[in-house]
Design a protein around this motif. Structure first.
Motif, mmCIF file in Angstrom:
data_model
loop_
_atom_site.group_PDB
_atom_site.id
_atom_site.type_symbol
_atom_site.label_atom_id
_atom_site.label_comp_id
_atom_site.label_asym_id
_atom_site.label_seq_id
_atom_site.Cartn_x
_atom_site.Cartn_y
_atom_site.Cartn_z
ATOM 1 N N GLY A 31 0.850 -1.187 0.000
ATOM 2 C CA GLY A 31 0.000 0.000 0.000
ATOM 3 C C GLY A 31 0.890 1.242 0.000
ATOM 4 N N TYR A 32 0.268 2.408 -0.229
ATOM 5 C CA TYR A 32 1.069 3.637 -0.304
ATOM 6 C C TYR A 32 1.872 3.854 0.982
ATOM 7 C CZ TYR A 32 2.433 8.465 -0.650
ATOM 8 O OH TYR A 32 3.180 9.600 -0.666
ATOM 9 N N TYR A 33 1.205 3.753 2.135
ATOM 10 C CA TYR A 33 1.916 3.997 3.398
ATOM 11 C C TYR A 33 2.659 2.776 3.904
ATOM 12 C CZ TYR A 33 -0.034 8.621 3.890
ATOM 13 O OH TYR A 33 -0.317 9.942 3.688
ATOM 14 N N THR A 34 2.333 1.597 3.370
ATOM 15 C CA THR A 34 2.937 0.379 3.916
ATOM 16 C C THR A 34 4.055 -0.166 3.031
ATOM 17 O OG1 THR A 34 1.040 -0.725 2.917
ATOM 18 C CG2 THR A 34 0.963 -0.409 5.287
ATOM 19 N N SER A 35 4.481 0.622 2.045
ATOM 20 C CA SER A 35 5.602 0.186 1.218
ATOM 21 C C SER A 35 6.794 1.103 1.481
ATOM 22 C CB SER A 35 5.220 0.217 -0.264
ATOM 23 O OG SER A 35 4.688 1.483 -0.579
ATOM 24 N N ALA A 36 7.974 0.661 1.045
ATOM 25 C CA ALA A 36 9.197 1.427 1.313
ATOM 26 C C ALA A 36 9.172 2.751 0.552
ATOM 27 C CB ALA A 36 10.394 0.594 0.873
ATOM 28 N N GLY A 37 9.981 3.690 1.001
ATOM 29 C CA GLY A 37 10.123 4.955 0.264
ATOM 30 C C GLY A 37 9.599 6.124 1.053
ATOM 31 N N ARG A 38 10.227 7.279 0.831
ATOM 32 C CA ARG A 38 9.827 8.503 1.520
ATOM 33 C C ARG A 38 8.504 9.001 0.978
ATOM 34 N NH1 ARG A 38 13.963 11.598 3.979
ATOM 35 N NH2 ARG A 38 12.400 13.192 4.315
ATOM 36 N N LYS A 39 7.583 9.372 1.855
ATOM 37 C CA LYS A 39 6.293 9.911 1.421
ATOM 38 C C LYS A 39 6.246 11.430 1.617
ATOM 39 C CE LYS A 39 5.315 5.535 1.575
ATOM 40 N NZ LYS A 39 5.745 4.744 0.460
ATOM 41 N N VAL A 40 6.765 11.875 2.767
ATOM 42 C CA VAL A 40 6.634 13.282 3.143
ATOM 43 C C VAL A 40 7.968 13.986 2.923
ATOM 44 C CG1 VAL A 40 5.884 14.822 4.994
ATOM 45 C CG2 VAL A 40 5.042 12.480 4.949
ATOM 46 N N GLY A 41 7.927 15.248 2.449
ATOM 47 C CA GLY A 41 9.156 16.030 2.284
ATOM 48 C C GLY A 41 9.570 16.104 0.824
ATOM 49 N N ALA A 42 10.732 16.757 0.595
ATOM 50 C CA ALA A 42 11.174 17.045 -0.773
ATOM 51 C C ALA A 42 11.303 15.781 -1.617
ATOM 52 C CB ALA A 42 12.502 17.789 -0.730
ATOM 53 N N GLU A 43 11.801 14.687 -1.027
ATOM 54 C CA GLU A 43 11.979 13.462 -1.834
ATOM 55 C C GLU A 43 10.697 12.634 -1.904
ATOM 56 O OE1 GLU A 43 15.071 11.813 0.712
ATOM 57 O OE2 GLU A 43 15.402 13.959 0.945
ATOM 58 N N GLY A 44 9.650 13.065 -1.206
ATOM 59 C CA GLY A 44 8.404 12.300 -1.185
ATOM 60 C C GLY A 44 7.382 12.859 -2.147
ATOM 61 N N ASP A 45 6.101 12.782 -1.762
ATOM 62 C CA ASP A 45 5.022 13.207 -2.651
ATOM 63 C C ASP A 45 4.329 14.480 -2.185
ATOM 64 O OD1 ASP A 45 5.072 10.901 -4.488
ATOM 65 O OD2 ASP A 45 4.682 9.805 -2.648
ATOM 66 N N PHE A 46 4.487 14.811 -0.903
ATOM 67 C CA PHE A 46 3.817 16.006 -0.376
ATOM 68 C C PHE A 46 4.563 16.510 0.860
ATOM 69 C CE2 PHE A 46 2.021 12.183 1.451
ATOM 70 C CZ PHE A 46 1.973 12.439 2.808
ATOM 71 N N TYR A 47 4.317 17.777 1.186
ATOM 72 C CA TYR A 47 4.883 18.357 2.402
ATOM 73 C C TYR A 47 3.811 18.385 3.471
ATOM 74 C CZ TYR A 47 8.728 20.241 -0.385
ATOM 75 O OH TYR A 47 9.818 20.367 -1.198
ATOM 76 N N THR A 48 4.194 18.245 4.737
ATOM 77 C CA THR A 48 3.266 18.583 5.813
ATOM 78 C C THR A 48 3.916 19.730 6.594
ATOM 79 O OG1 THR A 48 4.204 17.065 7.439
ATOM 80 C CG2 THR A 48 2.478 16.179 6.011
ATOM 81 N N SER A 49 3.155 20.355 7.488
ATOM 82 C CA SER A 49 3.689 21.505 8.236
ATOM 83 C C SER A 49 4.968 21.137 8.971
ATOM 84 C CB SER A 49 2.658 21.991 9.247
ATOM 85 O OG SER A 49 1.497 22.387 8.584
ATOM 86 N N ILE A 50 5.054 19.884 9.386
ATOM 87 C CA ILE A 50 6.209 19.422 10.159
ATOM 88 C C ILE A 50 7.485 19.553 9.358
ATOM 89 C CG2 ILE A 50 7.237 17.300 11.106
ATOM 90 C CD1 ILE A 50 4.241 16.428 11.469
ATOM 91 N N THR A 51 7.380 19.246 8.047
ATOM 92 C CA THR A 51 8.578 19.284 7.218
ATOM 93 C C THR A 51 8.975 20.722 6.880
ATOM 94 O OG1 THR A 51 7.077 18.836 5.386
ATOM 95 C CG2 THR A 51 8.449 17.010 6.116
ATOM 96 N N VAL A 52 8.058 21.669 7.066
ATOM 97 C CA VAL A 52 8.380 23.054 6.722
ATOM 98 C C VAL A 52 9.422 23.598 7.696
ATOM 99 C CG1 VAL A 52 7.477 25.403 6.503
ATOM 100 C CG2 VAL A 52 6.161 23.480 5.630
ATOM 101 N N HIS A 53 9.196 23.438 8.994
ATOM 102 C CA HIS A 53 10.183 23.932 9.965
ATOM 103 C C HIS A 53 9.930 23.402 11.371
ATOM 104 C CE1 HIS A 53 12.959 26.552 11.980
ATOM 105 N NE2 HIS A 53 13.488 26.742 10.792
ATOM 106 N N ALA A 54 11.014 23.246 12.128
ATOM 107 C CA ALA A 54 10.908 22.754 13.506
ATOM 108 C C ALA A 54 10.093 23.704 14.386
ATOM 109 C CB ALA A 54 12.295 22.570 14.105
#
Ligand SMILES: C[S@@+](CC[C@H](N)C(=O)[O-])C[C@H]1O[C@@H](n2cnc3c(N)ncnc32)[C@H](O)[C@@H]1O
Length: 382
Positions: A38-61
């Protein structure tokens, strides 16, 4: 539109060929969470620049640091208890938890002393990433599977928080036909996925719309997320005393189900592009829908929670001190270029138009806390 054949699309197609059509919610559950593919249950980055989308967390600490400020205020409003449990549901790689814990150890040592952090994540392999990310807080960590979390045996006092969990829960899809409410099913036509509208698989769908006071217009499509109230009911019963803080994009029901949104809010993300067709690359693209916050508030009340605060993320961030955090971080940044980058990324978090500040909402609910006084309840700038 090219349909990519993926290992998952073949499995879902075989399932439909074997057992007949499936509900959209079952299709989405397989796309996101089929074990291993599945999308979340397979290997690979989902969130952030190398993934598919950003969340607020990835924007800044700074995002996590202001949430930590509010959590410390929750601890204070509960009378500085010696033990305080933080629970993060949908913890991903542990980035938000790490930003919160770093803030607490630095700024709130008295509180940090009694904090344990429980991480709940659907995808068990993320535990390794969380362990690495949170290595500095390893003596505080506990892991629970969603099943253990929902078992009824887990209870806690403190704060349960989540960021973009609810939008990732599988949802039913419905459409208002001339002869009443229909549910969307997924079937096969000429070897490809196709939609079919028919009688709802559960009376809960019509009951949901009635509960939130919404009547869909003819031909209007909508998503109904029955997993969201079910999840909140579990969370509310596990909470003995404290708070539930939910951050996600969405609207109150009247705004979510407005006839202006004729096609609903289902959206897919693939390599930072949005896509409306959930059938083109099953398992490789994220599928989400906007959160119905009215349901979370109503269901919370039924489950014994009090709705303390609901509003736009930018209001929450401003009231909890994002500006002070930015200024503080800026003081430690040397180059002008870096300062500018910092300003721009933070603008993204709080800009009401076009940024993440408006569609994103924050809901805070409490249980067993008398007249809580939180930072977000203060007037901005006052
Ligand atoms: C959109 S991602 C958000 C990740 C992270 N919170 C962030 O903001 O970057 C949603 C996450 O929730 C997880 N998830 C989905 N259903 C869950 C459940 N019932 N309990 C815990 N985690 C869940 C998914 O595996 C995924 O990691």
């Amino acid at each position: 539109m090219t349909i990519e054949t993926t290992p998952l699309s073949s499995i879902i197609a075989a399932r439909i060929a074997d057992q007949g059509r499936i509900t959209f919610v079952d299709f989405m559950a397989a796309c996101l969470y089929e074990p291993g593919i599945g999308y979340y249950t397979s290997a690979g980055r989902k969130v952030g620049a190398e993934g598919d989308f950003y969340t607020s967390i990835t924007v800044h600490a700074a995002f996590g640091r202001v949430i930590a400020r509010e959590i410390a205020q929750m601890w204070r409003t509960m009378g500085n208890p010696g033990e305080f449990t933080l629970v993060e549901c949908g913890a991903g790689n542990g980035r938000l938890a790490c930003d919160i814990m770093d803030f607490l150890v630095e700024r709130e040592p008295d509180m940090y002393h009694g904090v344990r952090l429980v991480l709940v994540e659907q995808e068990p392999s993320l535990e390794a990433a969380q362990r690495e990310m949170l290595a500095g807080h390893s003596d505080r960590l506990v892991w629970l599977s969603p099943d253990e979390f929902a078992s009824g045996r887990f209870t806690f006092s403190g704060c349960l928080y989540s960021n973009e969990l609810i939008d990732a829960l599988p949802t039913h899809r419905v459409v208002m036909a001339s002869d009443g409410l229909k549910e969307v099913y997924v079937t096969l036509k000429n070897g490809e996925f196709a939609e079919e509208a028919d009688e709802p698989s559960t009376p809960e769908l019509a009951a949901h719309l009635k509960r939130v006071g919404v009547e869909l217009h003819p031909t209007q499509h909508a998503e109904i997320n029955l997993n969201a109230p079910a999840w909140l009911a579990v969370a509310a019963s596990a909470l003995q005393q404290g708070f539930i803080l939910t951050i996600d994009y969405g609207y109150p029901a009247a705004e979510l189900y407005t006839p202006r949104r004729k096609s609903g809010t289902l959206l897919c993300y693939y390599r930072h592009q949005t896509e409306e067709n959930p059938y083109i690359r099953p398992g490789l693209q994220d599928i989400t829908s906007h959160v119905d916050f009215t349901t979370l508030m109503l269901c919370g009340e039924t489950a014994g929670l009090q709705n303390i605060w609901f509003g736009e993320q930018y209001r929450f961030l401003l009231a909890t001190g994002i500006i002070e955090e930015i200024e503080e971080i800026e003081r430690s940044v040397r180059s002008d270029e870096e300062k500018l980058r910092l300003r721009l990324t933070l603008k993204k978090l709080i800009l009401p138009e076009g940024g993440m500040g408006d569609t994103f909402k924050v809901l805070i609910q409490s249980k067993g806390v008398t007249a809580p006084r939180l930072l977000c309840q203060q007037k901005i700038g006052g």
